[in-house]
Scaffold this active site. Structure first.
Site, PDB file in Angstrom:
ATOM      1  N   TRP A  55      47.699 -21.357 -20.886  1.00 12.60           N
ATOM      2  CA  TRP A  55      47.286 -21.724 -22.254  1.00 12.60           C
ATOM      3  C   TRP A  55      46.661 -23.098 -22.277  1.00 12.60           C
ATOM      4  CZ3 TRP A  55      46.965 -17.214 -23.640  1.00 12.60           C
ATOM      5  CH2 TRP A  55      47.958 -16.271 -23.373  1.00 12.60           C
ATOM      6  N   ASP A  56      47.179 -23.999 -21.459  1.00 17.84           N
ATOM      7  CA  ASP A  56      46.541 -25.303 -21.330  1.00 17.84           C
ATOM      8  C   ASP A  56      45.115 -25.167 -20.800  1.00 17.84           C
ATOM      9  OD1 ASP A  56      48.541 -27.000 -22.250  1.00 17.84           O
ATOM     10  OD2 ASP A  56      49.440 -27.269 -20.269  1.00 17.84           O
ATOM     11  N   VAL A  57      44.960 -24.341 -19.775  1.00 14.52           N
ATOM     12  CA  VAL A  57      43.624 -24.176 -19.189  1.00 14.52           C
ATOM     13  C   VAL A  57      42.674 -23.574 -20.224  1.00 14.52           C
ATOM     14  CG1 VAL A  57      42.296 -22.932 -17.427  1.00 14.52           C
ATOM     15  CG2 VAL A  57      44.469 -24.026 -16.816  1.00 14.52           C
TER      16      VAL A  57
ATOM     17  N   GLY B  45      41.814 -26.106 -22.912  1.00 15.66           N
ATOM     18  CA  GLY B  45      40.839 -27.083 -22.436  1.00 15.66           C
ATOM     19  C   GLY B  45      39.420 -26.539 -22.503  1.00 15.66           C
TER      20      GLY B  45
END
Lengths: 400, 400
Positions: free
Chosen positions: A161-163, A166
């Protein structure tokens, strides 16, 4: 006409005030596509400066990997003088990217007083402003319970989810630049990490499956859902992943293994149409029973040789060590990678952005800055600050 | 000046010739940001048209979830007449996105003869042109072996590389539009799914950890690496994920549970500095031993009540059913979602793009088209094709 020498985003300048994965990845991706990205950190570094894994020097391999191709300023943003400098840099750049709470001097309306057409991108945990990180979003999003052999939840190791967040941030930023080029207007853009996860759950059909069918995707180990795919053990104790989506890929498996005749018996045996993905999914137990002995009788090297050019969709399982040491795709032979000298760390294989652009090639792999290394240059170039003033800021503890 | 009524990409037209997850997600994301995205499929649909899960009608919930907000044309692209129409649409739009092999009529140089400044985006499996899908990339990328309690590889269920690739494609496309606006030149952009995975492995520091430290990240169940975080069982048989990154989040755990005094004993007990992420990671066994009884003595509802406003970073594990039925973030109360009427399926909760743009709001959630529904309109509007010609194409089997 501007020459886009560093990639398609050459000429954009972005101020990043961030930490961790998502916002730094957004900034790095923009930098890799040619933007000048200046990360502002508190003196001594932000909360992610010492995040594991560390190099023997104590430098964070996490931080250096997520901040490649940027410039770095360390600034006392807890002091009015530091905030004033940061505000001026943001006003000059016209674009700011952050995952910190955008209040006080960093509030959109405050910053906008110095730059009417400012574009601001803010990453939130939840859209109501409450905190969330990849792990606390992921547990609620349904995937851990659907992962692995049974209903015991298994967290992903990839901060997916971070990727994704981003990349959404970078996309939102470039889209807002296009809008500003047309309308002359800036804007405030926010993105909640939990919304990234939930929108993805919806985009992949899981919400509709619950609402329309009352179906909750159950864990099924390493099997694919709705098509044929599973892992197999090899003679030499390795594992491979085997997949067939198209009928051509399916037939290729029979051809390589010499098991076409047996695989053709499975349709009548299991009462399914083996020329459909759903049929092969339903009959996967029988398919695996037929294929298992073949993989168990061959080493990974033998399988690799037989699969070459066969049209079979497969891959070996590799740990990170095997990937780095044995896979030519993860080496300077792949144009996405190059060995770079990372200050404080040494020579490391570093990627550029994975997009290959024929007209405006992305900048080659570049190292991360040392914390604060670009302060004097950036302040001179962007704010026209004399060397003496930079020195005074340093001795006053405003600049790191 | 163009009014960006559908979002920041209003006015862009994109022809998509695609299947599965990554390229369709890229097109959908562009459509959700305001572009007019026209997906061209073979008559009867592409290979993904019947992909599971299915609605009772037989319509694919997978397909409808990944093609929201697009227009659809079904065209005999295996016939010269169909190829000619597709080529003209691409030439007019000036942007084409595909994950199919770009050869023959779809080769960049061929298409470019009709539109000098064409932007083409191509998704590949591997950069050498060989096939790969999310599952065969993921097994090699290192994550499955690092996932779960031991070295038995566990595949992720989320097609994380497909999702990331889709977002990279959308970003590459908008970046190339910006470059074209400046230079007047189009370009050919390719992206290999395996490069997305390997670049991410590098961006997260795993490559450097192998090369600099000789360290291969080992599986550690649901523990976070390098900080404190793990799952806990509740009194009522649920599980929650608990995380502390900052010192403030760490102290909040002690406060909520009333276990501050015991948690403060762990530093001297385990010889670590509990005010660092690394210290708390090293001492995680002792931390969990102290916290487990507290969670085991409280129900999820009790924990939810106590955590509210506490500053603790946590979340409940939910399966997809619990998420859809119980989580207000996954409901029309969240502005990212709305109930839409999906033809052939019924009423479903559908997301827009998760970005919230103050100046050029993204278009609200929209359903997917029925296969081929927009053919007549699109051919009339873009190619000026008379109704009679459309009818003739249909009866000749060129148009579906």
């Amino acid at each position: 006409m501007m020459a886009l020498t560093n990639g398609p985003l050459t000429g954009l300048r972005v101020i990043e005030v961030s930490a961790f994965v998502a916002a730094p990845l957004a900034g790095m991706t923009l930098a890799q596509l040619g933007a000048e990205v200046i990360r502002i950190d508190p003196i001594g570094g932000n909360i992610d400066i010492a995040r594991w894994p560390l190099a023997p020097s104590g430098d964070s391999l996490y931080w250096t990997s997520l901040n490649k191709a940027k410039k770095s300023i360390a600034l006392a943003v807890d002091k009015p003088e530091g905030q004033a400098i940061a505000s001026k840099l943001i006003a000059q750049a016209g674009i700011v990217l952050t995952n910190l709470p955008a209040r006080g001097w960093m509030a959109y309306d405050t910053l906008r007083q110095q730059r009417q057409d400012l574009i601001m991108l803010r990453l939130l945990g939840n859209s109501d402003g409450s905190g969330a990180v990849d792990y606390t979003v992921n547990c609620a999003a349904g995937f851990p319970i659907a992962t692995g052999p049974d209903h015991t939840p298994i967290n992903h190791v990839l901060p997916a989810w971070d990727v994704s967040a981003g990349l959404y941030l970078a996309l939102g930023l470039v889209s807002a630049v296009r809008a500003r080029d047309i309308t002359g207007q800036g804007q405030d853009i926010s993105l909640a990490l939990s919304d990234v996860a939930l929108a993805t759950v919806g985009n992949l059909g899981y919400i509709a499956d619950v609402q329309i069918n009352g179906a909750v995707r159950a864990p099924m180990g390493n099997d694919l859902y709705g098509a044929f795919g599973r892992d197999f053990a090899t003679k030499d104790g390795r594992r491979i992943m085997l997949v067939a989506i198209s009928n051509r890929q399916w037939r290729a498996i029979g051809k390589v293994t010499g098991l076409t005749a047996k695989l053709e018996m499975i349709g009548p045996l299991m009462d399914v149409d083996m020329n459909t993905e759903g049929g092969r999914f339903t009959a996967r137990g029988a398919i695996c029973a037929v294929l298992e002995p073949w993989f168990a009788a061959h080493t990974l090297a033998e399988i690799t040789a037989k699969m070459a050019g066969s049209g079979v969709l497969w891959g070996p399982y590799q740990d990170f060590g095997q990937l780095v040491r044995e896979d030519p795709r993860c080496s300077p032979a792949n144009p996405v990678f190059a060995e770079v000298q990372q200050p404080g760390v040494g020579t490391v294989l570093a990627p550029r952005v994975p997009l290959t652009l024929s007209g405006t090639p992305a900048r080659p792999p570049a190292p991360a800055p040392k914390l604060g290394q670009d302060a004097a240059d950036v302040l001179a170039e962007i704010l026209g600050m004399p060397t003496a003033e930079v020195a005074a800021l340093r001795s006053n503890g405003v600049l790191g």
